[in-house]
Enzyme design. Structure first.
Site, short mmCIF file in Angstrom:
data_model
loop_
_atom_site.label_atom_id
_atom_site.label_comp_id
_atom_site.label_asym_id
_atom_site.label_seq_id
_atom_site.Cartn_x
_atom_site.Cartn_y
_atom_site.Cartn_z
N ARG A 40 11.49 6.04 -6.85
CA ARG A 40 10.58 5.79 -6.17
C ARG A 40 10.10 7.05 -5.11
NH1 ARG A 40 11.98 -0.01 -4.41
NH2 ARG A 40 14.05 0.77 -5.07
N GLY A 41 11.31 7.67 -4.74
CA GLY A 41 11.36 8.68 -3.62
C GLY A 41 10.16 9.76 -3.66
N GLU A 95 10.63 15.64 -8.00
CA GLU A 95 11.60 14.83 -7.50
C GLU A 95 11.37 15.29 -5.89
OE1 GLU A 95 13.18 12.48 -7.12
OE2 GLU A 95 15.01 12.52 -7.48
N ASP A 96 11.64 14.32 -4.95
CA ASP A 96 11.72 14.45 -3.50
C ASP A 96 12.90 15.21 -3.10
OD1 ASP A 96 13.73 12.53 -4.44
OD2 ASP A 96 13.07 11.12 -2.81
N ASP A 99 20.45 16.29 -4.48
CA ASP A 99 21.67 16.44 -3.87
C ASP A 99 22.86 16.72 -4.63
OD1 ASP A 99 23.46 15.47 -1.73
OD2 ASP A 99 23.56 13.53 -2.25
N GLY A 101 22.61 16.55 -7.78
CA GLY A 101 22.08 17.11 -8.84
C GLY A 101 22.40 15.93 -10.31
N THR A 103 21.17 12.88 -10.85
CA THR A 103 19.99 12.15 -11.25
C THR A 103 19.11 13.12 -11.88
OG1 THR A 103 20.15 10.82 -9.11
CG2 THR A 103 18.22 10.70 -10.34
N LEU A 104 18.92 14.49 -11.46
CA LEU A 104 18.08 15.30 -11.93
C LEU A 104 18.55 15.68 -13.23
CD1 LEU A 104 16.06 17.41 -9.42
CD2 LEU A 104 15.16 16.20 -11.42
N LYS A 127 19.37 19.88 -1.17
CA LYS A 127 20.85 20.14 -0.44
C LYS A 127 21.73 20.92 -1.19
CE LYS A 127 20.68 15.65 1.72
NZ LYS A 127 21.41 14.27 1.83
N PHE A 148 21.84 13.37 5.72
CA PHE A 148 21.01 12.29 5.36
C PHE A 148 19.68 12.31 5.87
CE2 PHE A 148 19.46 8.31 3.31
CZ PHE A 148 19.84 8.37 2.38
N ASP A 155 13.97 7.34 1.50
CA ASP A 155 14.36 6.03 2.22
C ASP A 155 15.91 6.10 2.54
OD1 ASP A 155 15.29 5.92 -0.58
OD2 ASP A 155 15.89 4.11 0.02
N ARG A 161 10.29 5.24 3.99
CA ARG A 161 9.44 6.02 3.28
C ARG A 161 8.06 6.26 3.83
NH1 ARG A 161 12.07 5.81 -1.71
NH2 ARG A 161 13.26 3.93 -2.33
P1 IMP Z 1 21.58 13.20 -6.67
O1 IMP Z 1 21.70 12.25 -7.91
O2 IMP Z 1 22.89 13.25 -6.07
O3 IMP Z 1 21.11 14.60 -6.58
O4 IMP Z 1 20.70 12.14 -5.59
C1 IMP Z 1 19.37 12.48 -5.93
C2 IMP Z 1 18.89 11.24 -5.30
O5 IMP Z 1 19.66 10.63 -4.20
C3 IMP Z 1 17.20 11.41 -4.94
O6 IMP Z 1 16.56 11.11 -5.79
C4 IMP Z 1 17.22 10.33 -3.46
O7 IMP Z 1 16.59 9.30 -3.84
C5 IMP Z 1 18.73 10.28 -3.16
N1 IMP Z 1 19.10 11.18 -1.86
C6 IMP Z 1 19.82 12.10 -1.93
N2 IMP Z 1 19.93 12.58 -0.58
C7 IMP Z 1 19.12 11.85 0.02
C8 IMP Z 1 18.84 12.04 1.57
O8 IMP Z 1 19.18 12.49 2.37
N3 IMP Z 1 17.89 11.08 1.97
C9 IMP Z 1 17.40 10.19 0.96
N4 IMP Z 1 17.65 10.00 -0.13
C10 IMP Z 1 18.64 10.80 -0.61
MG MG Z 2 14.78 10.10 -5.48
#
Ligand code: IMP
Ligand code: MG
Length: 173
Positions: A40-41, A95-96, A99, A101, A103-104, A127, A148, A155, A161
């Site tokens: 959703r982000g 993507e918003d 972090d 990586g 998820t992406l 990040k 964060f 969120d 959000r």
């Molecule tokens: P990753 O898989 O660790 O890269 O995380 C990516 C997902 O984590 C993003 O799509 C966000 O939903 C969530 N996320 C990571 N960092 C933050 C933050 O600082 N605030 C809110 N959501 C975050």
């Molecule tokens: Mg997200």
């Protein structure tokens, strides 16, 4: 709780979105652009971005999550997937925030397995120092520290959000 002054106020965000949209409009001239938002982000960033892109495009979405509260659990679940046939599409995944990586990376592999004509990635916040999986990023709004953050689609526990700015969030101070 929300801590300190916004990292990015609404005007800064909108200015940066317009710059990214300008570059994307140039890069996708004559292509078959499909802008995929990772929900959703990314809903707010996606909506602002497509509004400023000046070439024909279509939109679709993926709903995926790997996050439980402020902790990444490392597992990615997909709740809704792109409906379009991708073989003739130049896909831009939006993507918003990136972090670790995880998820992406998961979503990227999933899209690539459907053999799109091309795939590029656009993230609003990066990040960088938290990265665990390396991913090629084509368009980045801002690099930020590992704090964060919430707002502009991002969120904590599904709250904040709707804020038009981005601000640091701490569970307790
Ligand atoms: P990753 O898989 O660790 O890269 O995380 C990516 C997902 O984590 C993003 O799509 C966000 O939903 C969530 N996320 C990571 N960092 C933050 C933050 O600082 N605030 C809110 N959501 C975050
Ligand atoms: Mg997200």
């Amino acid at each position: 709780m929300v801590v300190g002054k916004p990292l990015f106020v609404a005007e800064q965000i909108q200015q940066r979105v317009k710059e990214l949209a300008g570059r994307i409009s140039k890069d996708y001239e004559g292509k078959n652009l499909l802008v995929v938002g990772l929900l959703r982000g990314a809903f707010m960033f996606h909506a602002d971005l497509v509004r400023s892109i000046r070439v024909p495009l279509s939109v679709d979405f993926i709903i995926a999550a790997s996050y439980l509260k402020a902790e990444s659990c490392g597992e990615v679940r997909v709740y809704y997937d792109i409906r379009e046939d991708l073989t003739d599409k130049d896909v831009l995944l939006v993507e918003d925030i990136i972090d670790t990586g995880i998820t992406l990376n998961h979503v990227r592999e999933r899209i690539l397995s459907r053999r799109p004509k091309s795939l590029k990635i656009c993230v609003f916040l990066d990040k960088k120092e938290r990265r665990e999986v390396d991913i090629p990023l084509d368009y980045v709004g801002f690099e930020i520290s590992k704090d964060f953050v919430v707002g502009y689609g991002l969120d904590y526990d599904d709250k904040f959000r709707n804020l038009p700015y981005i601000v640091v969030f701490k569970k307790s101070v």
